[in-house]
Design a protein around this motif. Structure first.
Motif, PDB file in Angstrom:
ATOM      1  N   LYS A  19     -20.544 -66.274  14.545  1.00 24.02           N
ATOM      2  CA  LYS A  19     -20.290 -65.471  16.017  1.00 24.02           C
ATOM      3  C   LYS A  19     -20.385 -63.940  15.966  1.00 24.02           C
ATOM      4  CE  LYS A  19     -18.575 -68.472  19.135  1.00 24.02           C
ATOM      5  NZ  LYS A  19     -19.048 -68.570  19.712  1.00 24.02           N
ATOM      6  N   VAL A  20     -20.852 -62.747  16.931  1.00 29.39           N
ATOM      7  CA  VAL A  20     -21.068 -61.658  16.799  1.00 29.39           C
ATOM      8  C   VAL A  20     -21.051 -60.746  18.134  1.00 29.39           C
ATOM      9  CG1 VAL A  20     -23.373 -62.067  15.549  1.00 29.39           C
ATOM     10  CG2 VAL A  20     -23.322 -61.961  18.582  1.00 29.39           C
ATOM     11  N   MET A  21     -20.173 -59.567  17.312  1.00 28.46           N
ATOM     12  CA  MET A  21     -19.732 -58.630  18.769  1.00 28.46           C
ATOM     13  C   MET A  21     -20.850 -57.417  18.370  1.00 28.46           C
ATOM     14  SD  MET A  21     -15.525 -58.485  18.477  1.00 28.46           S
ATOM     15  CE  MET A  21     -14.991 -57.740  19.466  1.00 28.46           C
ATOM     16  N   THR A  22     -20.841 -56.420  19.793  1.00 30.95           N
ATOM     17  CA  THR A  22     -21.786 -55.347  19.866  1.00 30.95           C
ATOM     18  C   THR A  22     -21.208 -54.189  19.920  1.00 30.95           C
ATOM     19  OG1 THR A  22     -20.978 -55.301  22.377  1.00 30.95           O
ATOM     20  CG2 THR A  22     -22.844 -56.775  22.011  1.00 30.95           C
ATOM     21  N   TYR A  23     -21.673 -52.963  19.273  1.00 32.00           N
ATOM     22  CA  TYR A  23     -20.693 -52.224  19.373  1.00 32.00           C
ATOM     23  C   TYR A  23     -19.695 -52.243  20.501  1.00 32.00           C
ATOM     24  CZ  TYR A  23     -24.956 -51.912  16.072  1.00 32.00           C
ATOM     25  OH  TYR A  23     -25.467 -52.123  15.450  1.00 32.00           O
ATOM     26  N   GLY A  24     -20.473 -51.859  21.465  1.00 33.28           N
ATOM     27  CA  GLY A  24     -19.594 -51.141  23.070  1.00 33.28           C
ATOM     28  C   GLY A  24     -18.302 -52.571  23.116  1.00 33.28           C
ATOM     29  N   GLN A  25     -18.671 -52.916  22.833  1.00 35.20           N
ATOM     30  CA  GLN A  25     -17.783 -54.411  22.717  1.00 35.20           C
ATOM     31  C   GLN A  25     -16.279 -53.985  22.226  1.00 35.20           C
ATOM     32  OE1 GLN A  25     -18.330 -58.243  22.006  1.00 35.20           O
ATOM     33  NE2 GLN A  25     -17.055 -59.592  22.796  1.00 35.20           N
ATOM     34  N   ILE A  26     -17.351 -53.687  20.361  1.00 32.56           N
ATOM     35  CA  ILE A  26     -16.560 -53.110  19.841  1.00 32.56           C
ATOM     36  C   ILE A  26     -15.194 -52.022  20.111  1.00 32.56           C
ATOM     37  CG2 ILE A  26     -15.778 -52.166  17.463  1.00 32.56           C
ATOM     38  CD1 ILE A  26     -18.004 -54.582  17.044  1.00 32.56           C
ATOM     39  N   ALA A  27     -15.707 -50.824  20.416  1.00 34.99           N
ATOM     40  CA  ALA A  27     -15.086 -49.812  20.939  1.00 34.99           C
ATOM     41  C   ALA A  27     -14.469 -50.012  21.611  1.00 34.99           C
ATOM     42  CB  ALA A  27     -16.695 -48.497  21.439  1.00 34.99           C
ATOM     43  N   LYS A  28     -15.063 -50.405  22.614  1.00 29.42           N
ATOM     44  CA  LYS A  28     -13.886 -50.675  24.113  1.00 29.42           C
ATOM     45  C   LYS A  28     -12.729 -51.450  23.452  1.00 29.42           C
ATOM     46  CE  LYS A  28     -13.763 -53.571  28.950  1.00 29.42           C
ATOM     47  NZ  LYS A  28     -14.086 -54.266  29.597  1.00 29.42           N
ATOM     48  N   GLY A  31     -10.486 -49.430  22.090  1.00 24.34           N
ATOM     49  CA  GLY A  31      -9.851 -48.207  22.656  1.00 24.34           C
ATOM     50  C   GLY A  31     -10.354 -47.040  23.323  1.00 24.34           C
ATOM     51  N   SER A  32     -11.496 -47.002  22.977  1.00 23.80           N
ATOM     52  CA  SER A  32     -12.603 -46.081  23.159  1.00 23.80           C
ATOM     53  C   SER A  32     -14.112 -46.955  23.703  1.00 23.80           C
ATOM     54  CB  SER A  32     -12.681 -44.899  22.150  1.00 23.80           C
ATOM     55  OG  SER A  32     -13.321 -43.969  22.290  1.00 23.80           O
ATOM     56  N   PRO A  33     -13.602 -47.301  24.782  1.00 23.23           N
ATOM     57  CA  PRO A  33     -14.971 -47.739  25.325  1.00 23.23           C
ATOM     58  C   PRO A  33     -16.421 -46.799  24.990  1.00 23.23           C
ATOM     59  CG  PRO A  33     -13.680 -48.238  26.934  1.00 23.23           C
ATOM     60  CD  PRO A  33     -13.287 -46.886  26.096  1.00 23.23           C
ATOM     61  N   ARG A  34     -16.028 -45.846  25.205  1.00 22.64           N
ATOM     62  CA  ARG A  34     -17.847 -44.468  25.814  1.00 22.64           C
ATOM     63  C   ARG A  34     -18.153 -44.772  24.198  1.00 22.64           C
ATOM     64  NH1 ARG A  34     -18.579 -41.223  30.053  1.00 22.64           N
ATOM     65  NH2 ARG A  34     -19.821 -40.597  29.112  1.00 22.64           N
ATOM     66  N   ALA A  35     -17.024 -44.941  22.616  1.00 23.11           N
ATOM     67  CA  ALA A  35     -17.761 -44.526  21.356  1.00 23.11           C
ATOM     68  C   ALA A  35     -18.388 -45.379  20.423  1.00 23.11           C
ATOM     69  CB  ALA A  35     -16.263 -44.194  20.706  1.00 23.11           C
ATOM     70  N   ALA A  36     -18.801 -46.573  21.138  1.00 24.68           N
ATOM     71  CA  ALA A  36     -19.849 -47.663  20.404  1.00 24.68           C
ATOM     72  C   ALA A  36     -20.777 -46.813  19.769  1.00 24.68           C
ATOM     73  CB  ALA A  36     -21.637 -48.048  21.497  1.00 24.68           C
ATOM     74  N   ARG A  37     -21.151 -45.494  19.394  1.00 26.02           N
ATOM     75  CA  ARG A  37     -22.364 -44.451  18.173  1.00 26.02           C
ATOM     76  C   ARG A  37     -21.036 -44.370  16.753  1.00 26.02           C
ATOM     77  NH1 ARG A  37     -27.201 -42.278  19.346  1.00 26.02           N
ATOM     78  NH2 ARG A  37     -27.399 -42.813  21.371  1.00 26.02           N
ATOM     79  N   GLN A  38     -19.711 -44.399  17.454  1.00 28.65           N
ATOM     80  CA  GLN A  38     -18.706 -44.540  16.528  1.00 28.65           C
ATOM     81  C   GLN A  38     -18.289 -45.311  15.824  1.00 28.65           C
ATOM     82  OE1 GLN A  38     -17.454 -41.589  15.216  1.00 28.65           O
ATOM     83  NE2 GLN A  38     -15.547 -42.046  13.103  1.00 28.65           N
ATOM     84  N   VAL A  39     -18.526 -46.436  16.413  1.00 27.71           N
ATOM     85  CA  VAL A  39     -19.055 -47.968  15.707  1.00 27.71           C
ATOM     86  C   VAL A  39     -20.057 -48.004  14.760  1.00 27.71           C
ATOM     87  CG1 VAL A  39     -18.704 -50.477  16.372  1.00 27.71           C
ATOM     88  CG2 VAL A  39     -17.077 -48.591  17.770  1.00 27.71           C
ATOM     89  N   VAL A  40     -21.051 -47.907  14.815  1.00 31.10           N
ATOM     90  CA  VAL A  40     -22.309 -47.473  14.068  1.00 31.10           C
ATOM     91  C   VAL A  40     -21.809 -47.131  13.064  1.00 31.10           C
ATOM     92  CG1 VAL A  40     -24.883 -46.651  13.690  1.00 31.10           C
ATOM     93  CG2 VAL A  40     -23.618 -47.927  16.063  1.00 31.10           C
ATOM     94  N   ARG A  41     -21.203 -45.084  13.063  1.00 35.35           N
ATOM     95  CA  ARG A  41     -20.914 -44.513  11.923  1.00 35.35           C
ATOM     96  C   ARG A  41     -19.766 -45.038  10.688  1.00 35.35           C
ATOM     97  NH1 ARG A  41     -22.504 -40.825  15.239  1.00 35.35           N
ATOM     98  NH2 ARG A  41     -20.678 -40.496  16.730  1.00 35.35           N
ATOM     99  N   ILE A  42     -18.613 -45.066  11.554  1.00 37.46           N
ATOM    100  CA  ILE A  42     -17.328 -46.695  10.846  1.00 37.46           C
ATOM    101  C   ILE A  42     -18.278 -47.874   9.558  1.00 37.46           C
ATOM    102  CG2 ILE A  42     -15.217 -47.998  10.564  1.00 37.46           C
ATOM    103  CD1 ILE A  42     -14.755 -46.002  13.181  1.00 37.46           C
ATOM    104  N   LEU A  43     -19.368 -48.863  10.695  1.00 40.25           N
ATOM    105  CA  LEU A  43     -19.905 -50.075   9.758  1.00 40.25           C
ATOM    106  C   LEU A  43     -20.571 -48.960   9.013  1.00 40.25           C
ATOM    107  CD1 LEU A  43     -21.146 -52.141  13.098  1.00 40.25           C
ATOM    108  CD2 LEU A  43     -20.240 -52.478  10.535  1.00 40.25           C
ATOM    109  N   HIS A  44     -21.753 -48.141   9.238  1.00 40.03           N
ATOM    110  CA  HIS A  44     -22.272 -47.611   8.095  1.00 40.03           C
ATOM    111  C   HIS A  44     -21.392 -46.633   7.020  1.00 40.03           C
ATOM    112  CE1 HIS A  44     -25.599 -45.164   5.963  1.00 40.03           C
ATOM    113  NE2 HIS A  44     -24.876 -44.350   6.257  1.00 40.03           N
ATOM    114  N   SER A  45     -20.663 -46.157   7.151  1.00 40.09           N
ATOM    115  CA  SER A  45     -19.616 -45.347   6.039  1.00 40.09           C
ATOM    116  C   SER A  45     -18.807 -45.846   5.219  1.00 40.09           C
ATOM    117  CB  SER A  45     -19.114 -44.095   6.104  1.00 40.09           C
ATOM    118  OG  SER A  45     -18.239 -43.880   7.574  1.00 40.09           O
ATOM    119  N   MET A  46     -18.146 -47.838   6.372  1.00 41.88           N
ATOM    120  CA  MET A  46     -16.964 -48.275   5.366  1.00 41.88           C
ATOM    121  C   MET A  46     -17.518 -49.682   5.425  1.00 41.88           C
ATOM    122  SD  MET A  46     -13.436 -46.700   7.758  1.00 41.88           S
ATOM    123  CE  MET A  46     -14.019 -44.562   7.494  1.00 41.88           C
ATOM    124  N   SER A  47     -18.792 -50.498   6.027  1.00 42.37           N
ATOM    125  CA  SER A  47     -18.934 -51.723   5.839  1.00 42.37           C
ATOM    126  C   SER A  47     -18.513 -52.489   3.658  1.00 42.37           C
ATOM    127  CB  SER A  47     -20.553 -51.965   5.746  1.00 42.37           C
ATOM    128  OG  SER A  47     -20.205 -51.589   7.309  1.00 42.37           O
TER     129      SER A  47
END
Length: 107
Positions: A19-28, A31-47
């Protein structure tokens, strides 16, 4: 670590194989629907630190967003090894493989 970051990590850790999820879906869902780019940063720095299944996160078009060829191929192979079939070189049928976290209904 912020509550948003903790929630994003928990959500990503909960995406099941195949299964997959989108960056925006995870952000929403976190609790922060407009934070898709922050999800990218979290993935990059904490994976690595949190053993996140980073390969299960894609963009809202159902595509692998990575531009680096080696990482793109790695992500695609990892998804294919979980049974995901691509409809084009970069994209998969999102409706078929999209995981709906219990806190949201749509992305």
């Amino acid at each position: 670590m912020t509550d948003f970051t903790i929630k994003v990590i928990e959500i990503i850790q909960g995406i099941p194989a195949g299964k997959v999820m989108t960056y925006g879906q995870i952000a929403k869902s976190a609790g922060s629907p407009r934070a898709a780019r922050q999800v990218v940063r979290i993935l990059h720095s904490m994976s690595d630190k949190y053993h996140l299944p980073w390969h299960r996160v894609i963009n809202s078009k159902g595509e692998i967003g990575l531009r680096d060829e080696e990482l793109f191929n790695t992500q695609k192979l990892m998804l294919e090894s979980e049974g995901i079939k691509f409809s084009t070189e970069r994209s998969l049928p999102l409706k078929e493989y999209l995981w709906h976290h219990e806190d949201i209904d749509t992305y």
